[in-house]
Design a protein around this motif. Structure first.
Motif, PDB file in Angstrom:
ATOM      1  N   ASP A 131       0.812  -1.216   0.000  1.00  0.00           N
ATOM      2  CA  ASP A 131       0.000   0.000   0.000  1.00  0.00           C
ATOM      3  C   ASP A 131       0.845   1.265   0.000  1.00  0.00           C
ATOM      4  O   ASP A 131       0.405   2.310  -0.497  1.00  0.00           O
ATOM      5  CB  ASP A 131      -0.939   0.018   1.213  1.00  0.00           C
ATOM      6  N   HIS A 132       2.052   1.201   0.537  1.00  0.00           N
ATOM      7  CA  HIS A 132       2.927   2.372   0.579  1.00  0.00           C
ATOM      8  C   HIS A 132       3.315   2.823  -0.827  1.00  0.00           C
ATOM      9  O   HIS A 132       3.497   4.018  -1.069  1.00  0.00           O
ATOM     10  CB  HIS A 132       4.179   2.035   1.397  1.00  0.00           C
ATOM     11  N   TYR A 133       3.439   1.873  -1.773  1.00  0.00           N
ATOM     12  CA  TYR A 133       3.798   2.206  -3.155  1.00  0.00           C
ATOM     13  C   TYR A 133       2.641   2.051  -4.143  1.00  0.00           C
ATOM     14  O   TYR A 133       2.608   2.744  -5.163  1.00  0.00           O
ATOM     15  CB  TYR A 133       4.956   1.321  -3.624  1.00  0.00           C
ATOM     16  N   PHE A 134       1.722   1.141  -3.881  1.00  0.00           N
ATOM     17  CA  PHE A 134       0.710   0.824  -4.886  1.00  0.00           C
ATOM     18  C   PHE A 134      -0.723   0.904  -4.356  1.00  0.00           C
ATOM     19  O   PHE A 134      -1.645   0.417  -5.009  1.00  0.00           O
ATOM     20  CB  PHE A 134       0.960  -0.578  -5.451  1.00  0.00           C
ATOM     21  N   PHE A 172       1.274  10.551 -14.597  1.00  0.00           N
ATOM     22  CA  PHE A 172       0.992   9.137 -14.840  1.00  0.00           C
ATOM     23  C   PHE A 172      -0.484   9.005 -15.174  1.00  0.00           C
ATOM     24  O   PHE A 172      -1.351   9.417 -14.398  1.00  0.00           O
ATOM     25  CB  PHE A 172       1.320   8.265 -13.633  1.00  0.00           C
ATOM     26  N   THR A 173      -0.764   8.431 -16.329  1.00  0.00           N
ATOM     27  CA  THR A 173      -2.136   8.143 -16.741  1.00  0.00           C
ATOM     28  C   THR A 173      -2.214   6.673 -17.121  1.00  0.00           C
ATOM     29  O   THR A 173      -1.461   6.204 -17.983  1.00  0.00           O
ATOM     30  CB  THR A 173      -2.560   9.005 -17.944  1.00  0.00           C
ATOM     31  N   ALA A 174      -3.097   5.956 -16.481  1.00  0.00           N
ATOM     32  CA  ALA A 174      -3.196   4.514 -16.705  1.00  0.00           C
ATOM     33  C   ALA A 174      -3.702   4.209 -18.098  1.00  0.00           C
ATOM     34  O   ALA A 174      -4.548   4.917 -18.656  1.00  0.00           O
ATOM     35  CB  ALA A 174      -4.136   3.899 -15.671  1.00  0.00           C
ATOM     36  N   ALA A 175      -3.175   3.153 -18.664  1.00  0.00           N
ATOM     37  CA  ALA A 175      -3.646   2.680 -19.958  1.00  0.00           C
ATOM     38  C   ALA A 175      -5.060   2.131 -19.825  1.00  0.00           C
ATOM     39  O   ALA A 175      -5.514   1.755 -18.737  1.00  0.00           O
ATOM     40  CB  ALA A 175      -2.710   1.595 -20.480  1.00  0.00           C
ATOM     41  N   TRP A 197       5.338   2.145 -11.326  1.00  0.00           N
ATOM     42  CA  TRP A 197       3.979   2.125 -11.882  1.00  0.00           C
ATOM     43  C   TRP A 197       4.029   1.891 -13.391  1.00  0.00           C
ATOM     44  O   TRP A 197       3.182   1.192 -13.940  1.00  0.00           O
ATOM     45  CB  TRP A 197       3.256   3.434 -11.550  1.00  0.00           C
ATOM     46  N   ASN A 198       5.002   2.474 -14.065  1.00  0.00           N
ATOM     47  CA  ASN A 198       5.120   2.253 -15.507  1.00  0.00           C
ATOM     48  C   ASN A 198       5.529   0.821 -15.825  1.00  0.00           C
ATOM     49  O   ASN A 198       5.037   0.226 -16.799  1.00  0.00           O
ATOM     50  CB  ASN A 198       6.113   3.248 -16.117  1.00  0.00           C
ATOM     51  N   TYR A 199       6.427   0.248 -15.027  1.00  0.00           N
ATOM     52  CA  TYR A 199       6.777  -1.161 -15.226  1.00  0.00           C
ATOM     53  C   TYR A 199       5.548  -2.045 -15.009  1.00  0.00           C
ATOM     54  O   TYR A 199       5.321  -3.013 -15.755  1.00  0.00           O
ATOM     55  CB  TYR A 199       7.902  -1.574 -14.289  1.00  0.00           C
ATOM     56  N   ALA A 200       4.754  -1.723 -13.987  1.00  0.00           N
ATOM     57  CA  ALA A 200       3.537  -2.496 -13.738  1.00  0.00           C
ATOM     58  C   ALA A 200       2.578  -2.395 -14.921  1.00  0.00           C
ATOM     59  O   ALA A 200       1.889  -3.366 -15.270  1.00  0.00           O
ATOM     60  CB  ALA A 200       2.858  -2.016 -12.465  1.00  0.00           C
ATOM     61  N   GLN A 201       2.517  -1.228 -15.565  1.00  0.00           N
ATOM     62  CA  GLN A 201       1.648  -1.026 -16.729  1.00  0.00           C
ATOM     63  C   GLN A 201       2.045  -1.908 -17.905  1.00  0.00           C
ATOM     64  O   GLN A 201       1.192  -2.427 -18.621  1.00  0.00           O
ATOM     65  CB  GLN A 201       1.754   0.433 -17.193  1.00  0.00           C
ATOM     66  N   HIS A 202       3.317  -2.058 -18.110  1.00  0.00           N
ATOM     67  CA  HIS A 202       3.801  -2.744 -19.306  1.00  0.00           C
ATOM     68  C   HIS A 202       4.140  -4.217 -19.060  1.00  0.00           C
ATOM     69  O   HIS A 202       4.239  -4.989 -20.018  1.00  0.00           O
ATOM     70  CB  HIS A 202       5.028  -2.020 -19.862  1.00  0.00           C
ATOM     71  N   PHE A 203       4.327  -4.573 -17.799  1.00  0.00           N
ATOM     72  CA  PHE A 203       4.703  -5.947 -17.486  1.00  0.00           C
ATOM     73  C   PHE A 203       3.721  -6.486 -16.437  1.00  0.00           C
ATOM     74  O   PHE A 203       2.535  -6.213 -16.542  1.00  0.00           O
ATOM     75  CB  PHE A 203       6.158  -5.993 -17.030  1.00  0.00           C
ATOM     76  N   ALA A 204       4.174  -7.254 -15.469  1.00  0.00           N
ATOM     77  CA  ALA A 204       3.254  -7.913 -14.540  1.00  0.00           C
ATOM     78  C   ALA A 204       3.657  -7.678 -13.093  1.00  0.00           C
ATOM     79  O   ALA A 204       4.835  -7.541 -12.776  1.00  0.00           O
ATOM     80  CB  ALA A 204       3.212  -9.416 -14.833  1.00  0.00           C
ATOM     81  N   MET A 205       2.664  -7.625 -12.233  1.00  0.00           N
ATOM     82  CA  MET A 205       2.954  -7.524 -10.806  1.00  0.00           C
ATOM     83  C   MET A 205       1.948  -8.331 -10.000  1.00  0.00           C
ATOM     84  O   MET A 205       0.856  -8.665 -10.469  1.00  0.00           O
ATOM     85  CB  MET A 205       2.957  -6.073 -10.340  1.00  0.00           C
ATOM     86  N   SER A 206       2.348  -8.661  -8.787  1.00  0.00           N
ATOM     87  CA  SER A 206       1.489  -9.355  -7.829  1.00  0.00           C
ATOM     88  C   SER A 206       0.940  -8.356  -6.827  1.00  0.00           C
ATOM     89  O   SER A 206       1.649  -7.438  -6.408  1.00  0.00           O
ATOM     90  CB  SER A 206       2.279 -10.438  -7.089  1.00  0.00           C
ATOM     91  N   ASP A 207      -0.316  -8.528  -6.442  1.00  0.00           N
ATOM     92  CA  ASP A 207      -0.855  -7.733  -5.332  1.00  0.00           C
ATOM     93  C   ASP A 207      -1.124  -8.622  -4.122  1.00  0.00           C
ATOM     94  O   ASP A 207      -1.885  -8.271  -3.233  1.00  0.00           O
ATOM     95  CB  ASP A 207      -2.121  -6.977  -5.745  1.00  0.00           C
ATOM     96  N   ASN A 208      -0.453  -9.783  -4.101  1.00  0.00           N
ATOM     97  CA  ASN A 208      -0.662 -10.723  -2.996  1.00  0.00           C
ATOM     98  C   ASN A 208       0.652 -11.400  -2.625  1.00  0.00           C
ATOM     99  O   ASN A 208       0.729 -12.607  -2.440  1.00  0.00           O
ATOM    100  CB  ASN A 208      -1.706 -11.769  -3.392  1.00  0.00           C
ATOM    101  N   VAL A 251      15.405   9.723 -13.517  1.00  0.00           N
ATOM    102  CA  VAL A 251      15.034  10.770 -12.564  1.00  0.00           C
ATOM    103  C   VAL A 251      13.523  10.845 -12.390  1.00  0.00           C
ATOM    104  O   VAL A 251      13.003  10.915 -11.279  1.00  0.00           O
ATOM    105  CB  VAL A 251      15.595  12.138 -12.999  1.00  0.00           C
ATOM    106  N   TYR A 252      12.809  10.826 -13.506  1.00  0.00           N
ATOM    107  CA  TYR A 252      11.363  11.033 -13.455  1.00  0.00           C
ATOM    108  C   TYR A 252      10.551   9.748 -13.593  1.00  0.00           C
ATOM    109  O   TYR A 252       9.357   9.740 -13.296  1.00  0.00           O
ATOM    110  CB  TYR A 252      10.946  12.017 -14.553  1.00  0.00           C
ATOM    111  N   GLY A 253      11.161   8.675 -14.052  1.00  0.00           N
ATOM    112  CA  GLY A 253      10.439   7.419 -14.188  1.00  0.00           C
ATOM    113  C   GLY A 253       9.486   7.371 -15.354  1.00  0.00           C
ATOM    114  O   GLY A 253       8.668   6.460 -15.463  1.00  0.00           O
ATOM    115  N   THR A 254       9.572   8.339 -16.251  1.00  0.00           N
ATOM    116  CA  THR A 254       8.672   8.428 -17.392  1.00  0.00           C
ATOM    117  C   THR A 254       9.300   7.769 -18.622  1.00  0.00           C
ATOM    118  O   THR A 254      10.528   7.699 -18.741  1.00  0.00           O
ATOM    119  CB  THR A 254       8.350   9.900 -17.694  1.00  0.00           C
ATOM    120  N   PRO A 255       8.474   7.302 -19.575  1.00  0.00           N
ATOM    121  CA  PRO A 255       9.009   6.596 -20.749  1.00  0.00           C
ATOM    122  C   PRO A 255       9.879   7.472 -21.630  1.00  0.00           C
ATOM    123  O   PRO A 255       9.618   8.668 -21.814  1.00  0.00           O
ATOM    124  CB  PRO A 255       7.740   6.158 -21.485  1.00  0.00           C
TER     125      PRO A 255
END
Length: 560
Positions: free
Chosen positions: A61-64, A79-82, A180-191, A549-553
Motif C-alpha cells: 500500500d505504501h507504493y501501490f 501518470f495516466t493509466a492505460a 507504476w510504468n513497469y507495472a503497466q507494461h509488465f506484470a505484478m502481484s498484489d498478494n 530521474v522522473y520514471g517516465t518513458p
C-alpha cells in the motif's frame, strides 16, 4: 574453467528463435558455438537469466495503494493509466476516509487515515518493523494499531507527517513513477508477502534459504537477545537484524551465523552460475568523496546525507560458511564471475559468488551473464526509509533495467523487483497464518504469546529438528512484487499468494528440476510466480526504457 552445462534441442530452438526475433543475423559459425554456458543450460522455461533486484522496506500500500490512479499535481511527473488496466487490492474509499487506524483511539495523536506523500516528501523517517512490533500493529487482522506500534514521527512536514501517523503515508505514480510504468507494461502481484514478520535480515535469509532457524550466536558483547529467540527445541531462530559473523565489515558488538543450506548450495551442486552483487562489497574502491573500505559512502541530494554503501545484514549468503566471502576477496577474473572455480577448473575462486555491484555490469558486458543474479543497491539507493528514498531507489532500478534491455540476452531474461520487508508501513491486508509460532514474549499477533492457534495452525520443523520450532510466524507483511521480462504478462496483476521464498522455488523449478533446500525451508510450500508469465507465446512483450530521474518513458534507448 569448469563449465558444466546441458542443452536440449528444445532449449536451443528457443534461444535461436528469440535471437532471430530481435533481428540478429546468424553468422556462418555453428549456432551452438555461439551459445554461452548459461544460454545452453537446460531450463524448464525460456528464462535463461534471472535477475532479482531486492529492495528495502516497502509495503504494498505504501507504493501501490491507489494504483492505477495518480493525483497528477502540477510540477510532478504525470501518470495516466492505460485503458483496461486491472485494479489491485489497494486502498478503497472507505480505507482512505474512515480507516481503522484513524478510528482507534489507542493510536493517540498518531491516529490517521492514509495520506498521500509527494515527491518533496521522498525522504521520511524509518518506521518500526521488528518481528513483534509488526504483529502488534496487525492486531489479529484488525490492522488498526500501526501508529501505536510501528509508527515513527517525521519532521519538516505537516499534519500526520509530524506524528506517528506518518506510518499511514503512501506514494502514487507521480513519485514511484517508474514502478507504476513497469507495472503497466509488465506484470505484478498484489498478494506477495514476507515469509515471516520482521525486518531485513530474516527477509534476506528467506529469499535465499526460506529459513531463519538454525542460527548460531557469534560475538555478542552487547549482550543483546533481541535478534533471536529459543526455538523451543534447543536451538535458536533469528527474528530481527544482526550482522553476519566474520564479515570484515560487521559490527563488533553482535553477530550471528546460520546452519543448513541455501539456494546457492543447490546452484553450486547443479553447476549453475550465480552471484550476489551488492553496492559497497568491493572494499578496494575509493568513492568520489574519498571514502573506501567498509566505510565507503555516497551522498544523496534527496536525503541530504551520506550513507554507507555496504550494509552487512543485507547480505544473506555471508551468514553461511559454504557461500560466504568474509574478507570480500575479489574474483580471479571477469570470466570467473558466477563460477565456483577459476580458469584452471580446479582452484576455488576467491570471491565465492559474492561480488560488488559493478562486477555485475562488467560480467554482463563481457558476455558472462550469470544464470541467477541477486542485486542489492548501495545503501542510499536501496529504498529504506530513514537513509534512502523512492527517488534514489528508482534511479538504481531504472539504470539496471535500461542496461539489461539493451543486452543480447534480454530475450531470455526475467527481472524480479521484490522487497525484504515492509518497514512497518501501513498495509490493509493480512494473509492467513500458514506457519504458527508460540513464543511467550515475541509472538503477539492473535493474542499474547500466540501467532496462530495452538493445535490447529501448522508449524514447520527447524533445520536441526524434526519437531516444530518457534520464531517463524508468517506469512508476514505484504510488499510489491514485479516481473519485468519479454515473457511477462503485459499490464497484468496476479493475485496468487506468494512469498519471498517463491523466488527460490522458481529458481529450483527452472534450473534444478524442482529440488528443494529441505530442513523446514519455506520453499517446499511457497506459492508459484508462474501466473506472472506467459510462456504460451513467443516472448514478445516489448522493451520499456525510462528516465531514471522522473520514471517516465523515453522515446529511444538511452546511451549506456
Amino acid at each position: 574453467m569448469l563449465r558444466k552445462s546441458m542443452i536440449t534441442a528444445t532449449s536451443l530452438a528457443l534461444v535461436l528463435a528469440a535471437c532471430g526475433s530481435d533481428g540478429v543475423t546468424p553468422t556462418a559459425a555453428p549456432a551452438a558455438a555461439k551459445l554461452s554456458a548459461q544460454d545452453a543450460a537446460a531450463t524448464a522455461t525460456p528464462i535463461k537469466h534471472l535477475v532479482v533486484i531486492y529492495g528495502e522496506n516497502v509495503s504494498f500500500d505504501h507504493y501501490f495503494g491507489t494504483y492505477p490512479q495518480a493525483t497528477n499535481p502540477a510540477g510532478e511527473p504525470p501518470f495516466t493509466a492505460a485503458a483496461n488496466t486491472p485494479s489491485v487490492n489497494g486502498l478503497s474509499a472507505a480505507l482512505l476516509t474512515s480507516n481503522p487506524n484513524y478510528l482507534n483511539t489507542a493510536n493517540g495523536t498518531g491516529a490517521a487515515n492514509p495520506f498521500r506523500l509527494d515527491r518533496s516528501q521522498a525522504a521520511t523517517a524509518d518506521q518500526g518493523h521488528a518481528y513483534t512490533q509488526e504483529q502488534q500493529a496487525y492486531d489479529n487482522g484488525l490492522m488498526d494499531l500501526f501508529p501505536k506500534y510501528t509508527g515513527t514521527a517525521g519532521s519538516g512536514g505537516a499534519g500526520a507527517f509530524n506524528t506517528k501517523g506518518l506510518v499511514m503515508g503512501y506514494y502514487d505514480g507521480n513519485t514511484v513513477t517508474a514502478l507504476w510504468n513497469y507495472a503497466q507494461h509488465f506484470a505484478m502481484s498484489d498478494n506477495a508477502y514476507s515469509d515471516q514478520y520482521g525486518p531485513s535480515s530474516p527477509g534476506a535469509l528467506n529469499l535465499i534459504a526460506g529459513q531463519t532457524n538454525g542460527m548460531k550466536v557469534g560475538v555478542n558483547t552487547a549482550s543483546s537477545t533481541s535478534f533471536y529467540i529459543d526455538d523451543g527445541q534447543g536451538g535458536l531462530t533469528m527474528i530481527n537484524d544482526v550482522d553476519p559473523a566474520g564479515d570484515i565489515c560487521s559490527s563488533a558488538s553482535k553477530t550471528a551465523s546460520m546452519t543448513g543450506k541455501n539456494v546457492g548450495d543447490l546452484l553450486n551442486a547443479g553447476s549453475v552460475t550465480w552471484g550476489w552483487f551488492e553496492g559497497g562489497f568491493n572494499t578496494a574502491v575509493i568513492n568520489p568523496n574519498g571514502t573506501t573500505g567498509c566505510s565507503r559512502s555516497t551522498y544523496s541530494d534527496i536525503t541530504r546525507a551520506a550513507m554507507v554503501d555496504y550494509i552487512p545484514h543485507h547480505q544473506p549468503f555471508q551468514y553461511y560458511a559454504s557461500t560466504a566471502n568474509l574478507q570480500h576477496l575479489r574474483p580471479s577474473s571477469t570470466a570467473a564471475i558466477g563460477y565456483s572455480l577459476q580458469a584452471d577448473g580446479k582452484t576455488p575462486d576467491p570471491a565465492n559468488h559474492q561480488y560488488g555491484m559493478q562486477d555485475f555490469f562488467t560480467a554482463v558486458k563481457a558476455g558472462n551473464f550469470p544464470s541467477v543474479a541477486f542485486l542489492k543497491a548501495s545503501g542510499y539507493q536501496d529504498g529504506h526509509a530513514g537513509y534512502s528514498n523512492p527517488l534514489d531507489e528508482q534511479a538504481f532500478v531504472v539504470k539496471v533495467l535500461n542496461f539489461l534491455q539493451q543486452q543480447p540476452d534480454w530475450s531470455n531474461t526475467a527481472v524480479i523487483v521484490a522487497y525484504d520487508d515492509s518497514d512497518g508501513w501501513y498495509d490493509h491486508l493480512m494473509a492467513k497464518i500458514g506457519n504458527g509460532s508460540f513464543d511467550a514474549v515475541a509472538d503477539q499477533l492473535t493474542s499474547p504469546g500466540n501467532c496462530g492457534v495452538v493445535g490447529s495452525t501448522p508449524v514447520l520443523a527447524g533445520v536441526n529438528s524434526s519437531s516444530p520450532v518457534n520464531g517463524r510466524c508468517g506469512p508476514g507483511t505484504r510488499q510489491p512484487f514485479l516481473v519485468i521480462s519479454p515473457w511477462a504478462k503485459a499490464n497484468a496483476v496476479d493475485s496468487t499468494l506468494i512469498t519471498q521464498s517463491s523466488v527460490m522455488r522458481f529458481i529450483e523449478d527452472n534450473w534444478l528440476n524442482g529440488q528443494r533446500v529441505g530442513g523446514g525451508s519455506f520453499d517446499a510450500g511457497a506459492g508459484s510466480i508462474m501466473g506472472l508469465f506467459d510462456f504460451s507465446g513467443s516472448g514478445k512483450n516489448p522493451t520499456l526504457y525510462l528516465d531514471p530521474v522522473y520514471g517516465t518513458p523515453l522515446t529511444a534507448p538511452p546511451q549506456s
